[in-house]
Motif scaffolding. Sequence first.
Motif, short mmCIF file in Angstrom:
data_model
loop_
_atom_site.label_atom_id
_atom_site.label_comp_id
_atom_site.label_asym_id
_atom_site.label_seq_id
_atom_site.Cartn_x
_atom_site.Cartn_y
_atom_site.Cartn_z
N GLU A 1 7.50 4.10 -10.84
CA GLU A 1 8.91 4.21 -11.16
C GLU A 1 9.80 4.07 -9.93
N LEU A 2 9.20 4.24 -8.74
CA LEU A 2 9.97 4.05 -7.51
C LEU A 2 10.52 2.64 -7.41
N LEU A 3 9.86 1.69 -8.05
CA LEU A 3 10.28 0.30 -7.96
C LEU A 3 11.65 0.08 -8.57
N ASP A 4 12.01 0.86 -9.58
CA ASP A 4 13.28 0.69 -10.28
C ASP A 4 14.36 1.66 -9.80
N ASN A 5 13.96 2.87 -9.43
CA ASN A 5 14.97 3.88 -9.09
C ASN A 5 14.44 4.85 -8.05
N PRO A 6 14.34 4.43 -6.79
CA PRO A 6 13.79 5.33 -5.76
C PRO A 6 14.65 6.56 -5.52
N ALA A 7 15.96 6.45 -5.74
CA ALA A 7 16.84 7.59 -5.50
C ALA A 7 16.49 8.78 -6.38
N LYS A 8 15.87 8.50 -7.51
CA LYS A 8 15.47 9.57 -8.44
C LYS A 8 14.49 10.53 -7.78
N PHE A 9 13.77 10.05 -6.75
CA PHE A 9 12.70 10.85 -6.14
C PHE A 9 13.05 11.31 -4.73
N ALA A 10 14.31 11.11 -4.33
CA ALA A 10 14.78 11.66 -3.05
C ALA A 10 15.05 13.16 -3.24
N TYR A 11 14.97 13.90 -2.17
CA TYR A 11 15.20 15.36 -2.31
C TYR A 11 15.48 16.00 -0.96
N THR A 12 16.00 17.22 -1.07
CA THR A 12 16.15 18.11 0.08
C THR A 12 15.58 19.46 -0.30
N ILE A 13 14.73 20.00 0.56
CA ILE A 13 14.15 21.32 0.34
C ILE A 13 14.59 22.21 1.50
N ASP A 31 0.84 -1.18 0.00
CA ASP A 31 0.00 0.00 0.00
C ASP A 31 0.88 1.24 0.00
N MET A 32 0.27 2.41 0.08
CA MET A 32 1.02 3.65 0.01
C MET A 32 2.06 3.76 1.11
N SER A 33 1.77 3.24 2.30
CA SER A 33 2.73 3.34 3.38
C SER A 33 3.99 2.54 3.09
N ASP A 34 3.87 1.44 2.34
CA ASP A 34 5.04 0.65 1.97
C ASP A 34 5.97 1.45 1.07
N PHE A 35 5.39 2.21 0.16
CA PHE A 35 6.20 3.06 -0.72
C PHE A 35 6.83 4.19 0.08
N ALA A 36 6.07 4.82 0.95
CA ALA A 36 6.60 5.92 1.76
C ALA A 36 7.72 5.45 2.67
N ALA A 37 7.61 4.21 3.16
CA ALA A 37 8.56 3.70 4.15
C ALA A 37 9.95 3.46 3.59
N ILE A 38 10.11 3.41 2.28
CA ILE A 38 11.46 3.19 1.74
C ILE A 38 12.30 4.46 1.81
N PHE A 39 11.69 5.55 2.25
CA PHE A 39 12.41 6.80 2.45
C PHE A 39 12.49 7.13 3.94
N ASP A 40 13.64 7.62 4.37
CA ASP A 40 13.78 8.21 5.69
C ASP A 40 13.45 9.70 5.54
N VAL A 41 12.37 10.12 6.18
CA VAL A 41 11.90 11.50 6.06
C VAL A 41 12.29 12.29 7.30
N THR A 42 12.85 13.47 7.09
CA THR A 42 13.16 14.39 8.19
C THR A 42 12.52 15.73 7.89
N VAL A 43 11.74 16.23 8.84
CA VAL A 43 11.10 17.54 8.68
C VAL A 43 11.46 18.39 9.88
N LYS A 44 12.19 19.46 9.63
CA LYS A 44 12.56 20.42 10.67
C LYS A 44 12.30 21.83 10.15
N ASN A 45 12.39 22.79 11.04
CA ASN A 45 12.17 24.17 10.64
C ASN A 45 13.23 24.58 9.63
#
Length: 259
Positions: free
Chosen positions: A245-257, A160-174
């Motif tokens: 596309e996350l299945l083949d190349n998840p790093a493509k969708f990693a980011y820092t804002i 499910d969607m949480s499985d896809f989200a879980a392959i990323f370590d998310v950090t949210v700070k000010n």
Amino acid sequence: MKNKFLKYVLTVAICVFFASCYEVNEEIEIKADGSGTYVTKMDMGQLIDLMQTFAGDEEIKKDGLDRVVDTTIYWKSLVDTAKDITADQKELLKDGKMNLQMNIKEKVFKMNLDFPYKNLNNLQQLMSGKATGGQGLANAFKSMFGKGDEQTTPTPGGPDMSDFAAIFDVTVKNGIITKKVNEEKYKALMSRPEMGQLKQLNTNGMEILYTTTIKLPRPAKKPENPLLTLSDDKKTVTMKYNLLELLDNPAKFAYTINY
């Protein structure tokens, strides 16, 4: 009859969550004090055909499932009785709501999930999929709509969607939001046998069109990931892609804002 209808369509929606093309819009608003809203909008109109195949038009009409539905469900009524979600999930979900629109004749099937959050740690959990995973949603639906129904469909165990989200370590700070691939979680997900079927969907041209829009309290710096675009005032960041596309190349969708 209304409860039966809702239980049916929600169960089918979860069971075939990745079976067809549809659109998901993730909309995040961050206020200056760190609070905000996390909204997920799903347009699953193409699942109507699958539902009709699954149940048949006569069965749908016999059960009164062809009626038009436009209803809002407040999550507090679900999480108060849900047994299989954590206390942290209940706290995140309790102030949320879900709007469900369905019209089989017009091929309309939309589900909007709206969760206000109090601080950036709450947002981090929401973006990590810890609050709105399909398993938790399915169990909450079963708790609300399955009472007294001996034929309640078992909670599905697929991805499910949480499985896809879980392959990323998310950090949210000010001032900063980051998503980095967790290689161990990615490998664990890809080792599941059903993931081969999802990869086949992508190979066959299937798409889950996913758009993330983040409204910031102040302008962002130019992001390094070329998939991220900034509005003219630099306070809104947008990313559009095919989730499969996350299945083949998840790093493509990693980011820092940075903002």
